[in-house]
Design a protein around this motif. Structure first.
Motif, mmCIF file in Angstrom:
data_model
loop_
_atom_site.group_PDB
_atom_site.id
_atom_site.type_symbol
_atom_site.label_atom_id
_atom_site.label_comp_id
_atom_site.label_asym_id
_atom_site.label_seq_id
_atom_site.Cartn_x
_atom_site.Cartn_y
_atom_site.Cartn_z
ATOM 1 N N TYR A 71 27.983 29.990 21.710
ATOM 2 C CA TYR A 71 27.452 31.257 21.219
ATOM 3 C C TYR A 71 28.445 31.882 20.257
ATOM 4 C CZ TYR A 71 24.304 30.770 25.197
ATOM 5 O OH TYR A 71 23.377 30.300 26.085
ATOM 6 N N SER A 72 27.923 32.579 19.253
ATOM 7 C CA SER A 72 28.797 33.279 18.315
ATOM 8 C C SER A 72 29.379 34.515 19.002
ATOM 9 C CB SER A 72 28.015 33.703 17.078
ATOM 10 O OG SER A 72 27.070 34.705 17.428
ATOM 11 N N ALA A 73 30.472 35.001 18.460
ATOM 12 C CA ALA A 73 31.099 36.207 19.014
ATOM 13 C C ALA A 73 30.131 37.381 18.963
ATOM 14 C CB ALA A 73 32.376 36.535 18.257
ATOM 15 N N SER A 74 29.380 37.515 17.861
ATOM 16 C CA SER A 74 28.455 38.651 17.756
ATOM 17 C C SER A 74 27.370 38.584 18.822
ATOM 18 C CB SER A 74 27.840 38.719 16.358
ATOM 19 O OG SER A 74 27.107 37.550 16.077
ATOM 20 N N LYS A 75 26.899 37.383 19.154
ATOM 21 C CA LYS A 75 25.874 37.254 20.198
ATOM 22 C C LYS A 75 26.460 37.605 21.577
ATOM 23 C CE LYS A 75 22.125 34.439 21.808
ATOM 24 N NZ LYS A 75 21.182 33.413 21.421
ATOM 25 N N VAL A 76 27.650 37.102 21.850
ATOM 26 C CA VAL A 76 28.290 37.376 23.143
ATOM 27 C C VAL A 76 28.554 38.866 23.310
ATOM 28 C CG1 VAL A 76 30.378 37.032 24.524
ATOM 29 C CG2 VAL A 76 29.322 35.092 23.348
ATOM 30 N N PHE A 77 29.162 39.490 22.299
ATOM 31 C CA PHE A 77 29.480 40.908 22.412
ATOM 32 C C PHE A 77 28.222 41.761 22.401
ATOM 33 C CE2 PHE A 77 33.685 39.366 20.981
ATOM 34 C CZ PHE A 77 34.403 39.818 22.082
ATOM 35 N N GLY A 78 27.185 41.301 21.717
ATOM 36 C CA GLY A 78 25.900 42.002 21.760
ATOM 37 C C GLY A 78 25.325 42.021 23.162
ATOM 38 N N LYS A 79 25.414 40.875 23.858
ATOM 39 C CA LYS A 79 24.940 40.805 25.251
ATOM 40 C C LYS A 79 25.761 41.721 26.158
ATOM 41 C CE LYS A 79 22.790 36.273 25.456
ATOM 42 N NZ LYS A 79 22.679 35.038 26.230
ATOM 43 N N VAL A 80 27.067 41.722 25.945
ATOM 44 C CA VAL A 80 27.942 42.581 26.752
ATOM 45 C C VAL A 80 27.587 44.049 26.525
ATOM 46 C CG1 VAL A 80 30.322 43.355 27.086
ATOM 47 C CG2 VAL A 80 29.826 40.914 26.873
ATOM 48 N N ARG A 81 27.417 44.443 25.268
ATOM 49 C CA ARG A 81 27.058 45.838 24.963
ATOM 50 C C ARG A 81 25.731 46.213 25.610
ATOM 51 N NH1 ARG A 81 28.774 44.154 19.868
ATOM 52 N NH2 ARG A 81 30.866 44.868 19.426
ATOM 53 N N SER A 82 24.765 45.298 25.576
ATOM 54 C CA SER A 82 23.463 45.567 26.188
ATOM 55 C C SER A 82 23.602 45.802 27.685
ATOM 56 C CB SER A 82 22.498 44.397 25.955
ATOM 57 O OG SER A 82 22.193 44.275 24.606
ATOM 58 N N ARG A 83 24.396 44.977 28.337
ATOM 59 C CA ARG A 83 24.576 45.136 29.793
ATOM 60 C C ARG A 83 25.305 46.440 30.123
ATOM 61 N NH1 ARG A 83 25.980 39.777 32.950
ATOM 62 N NH2 ARG A 83 25.487 41.199 34.637
ATOM 63 N N ILE A 84 26.277 46.787 29.304
ATOM 64 C CA ILE A 84 26.984 48.059 29.516
ATOM 65 C C ILE A 84 26.014 49.216 29.331
ATOM 66 C CG2 ILE A 84 28.731 49.616 28.563
ATOM 67 C CD1 ILE A 84 30.414 47.078 27.977
ATOM 68 N N ASN A 85 25.235 49.174 28.271
ATOM 69 C CA ASN A 85 24.263 50.249 28.016
ATOM 70 C C ASN A 85 23.226 50.351 29.124
ATOM 71 O OD1 ASN A 85 25.532 50.973 25.636
ATOM 72 N ND2 ASN A 85 24.227 49.667 24.372
ATOM 73 N N GLU A 86 22.766 49.223 29.647
ATOM 74 C CA GLU A 86 21.818 49.246 30.768
ATOM 75 C C GLU A 86 22.465 49.897 31.989
ATOM 76 O OE1 GLU A 86 20.513 45.272 31.537
ATOM 77 O OE2 GLU A 86 19.624 45.055 29.552
ATOM 78 N N HIS A 87 23.708 49.575 32.225
ATOM 79 C CA HIS A 87 24.418 50.127 33.382
ATOM 80 C C HIS A 87 24.594 51.626 33.256
ATOM 81 C CE1 HIS A 87 27.640 51.077 36.166
ATOM 82 N NE2 HIS A 87 27.462 49.901 36.756
ATOM 83 N N GLU A 88 24.856 52.109 32.032
ATOM 84 C CA GLU A 88 25.064 53.541 31.809
ATOM 85 C C GLU A 88 23.789 54.329 32.015
ATOM 86 O OE1 GLU A 88 26.763 53.729 27.911
ATOM 87 O OE2 GLU A 88 28.768 53.275 28.632
ATOM 88 N N LYS A 89 22.621 53.722 31.816
ATOM 89 C CA LYS A 89 21.342 54.406 31.985
ATOM 90 C C LYS A 89 21.004 54.639 33.452
ATOM 91 C CE LYS A 89 19.390 52.582 27.730
ATOM 92 N NZ LYS A 89 18.418 51.643 27.145
ATOM 93 N N VAL A 90 21.580 53.835 34.315
ATOM 94 C CA VAL A 90 21.270 53.909 35.748
ATOM 95 C C VAL A 90 21.877 55.107 36.388
ATOM 96 C CG1 VAL A 90 21.550 52.769 37.969
ATOM 97 C CG2 VAL A 90 21.010 51.442 35.954
#
Length: 90
Positions: A71-90
């Motif tokens: 995976y490219s760095a942008s894809k990996v960090f994009g996934k990480v950001r998405s998971r962080i954002n999902e966690h913050e919504k909870v």
């Protein structure tokens, strides 16, 4: 209790700081001109913080050896950001 000391204590009272770190199993926070500069901790404390991460990295290396998927760095960090954002919504 948080132990905050001036960085000059590292030079002038090293054995006291070492005793505090080792015997209390708590880090010592050092300041310079009133601002935090570093944290001193025992090897045991450091290992407790990093051993789990090292284990997961070793597992990831083993998985990577068995797979051609990369995976490219942008894809990996994009996934990480998405998971962080999902966690913050909870």
């Amino acid at each position: 209790m948080i132990n905050i000391r001036p960085i000059s204590d590292l030079r002038n009272k090293f054995s006291e700081i070492e005793e505090t770190v080792v015997n209390s199993n708590a880090p010592v926070f050092l300041t310079k001109n009133g601002y935090g500069t570093m944290v001193i901790m025992s090897v045991e404390q450091y290992s407790a913080l990093t051993d789990g991460i090292e284990h997961k990295l070793d597992e990831a290396d083993e998985v990577a050896k068995k797979s051609d998927v990369r995976y490219s760095a942008s894809k990996v960090f994009g996934k990480v950001r998405s998971r962080i954002n999902e966690h913050e919504k909870v």
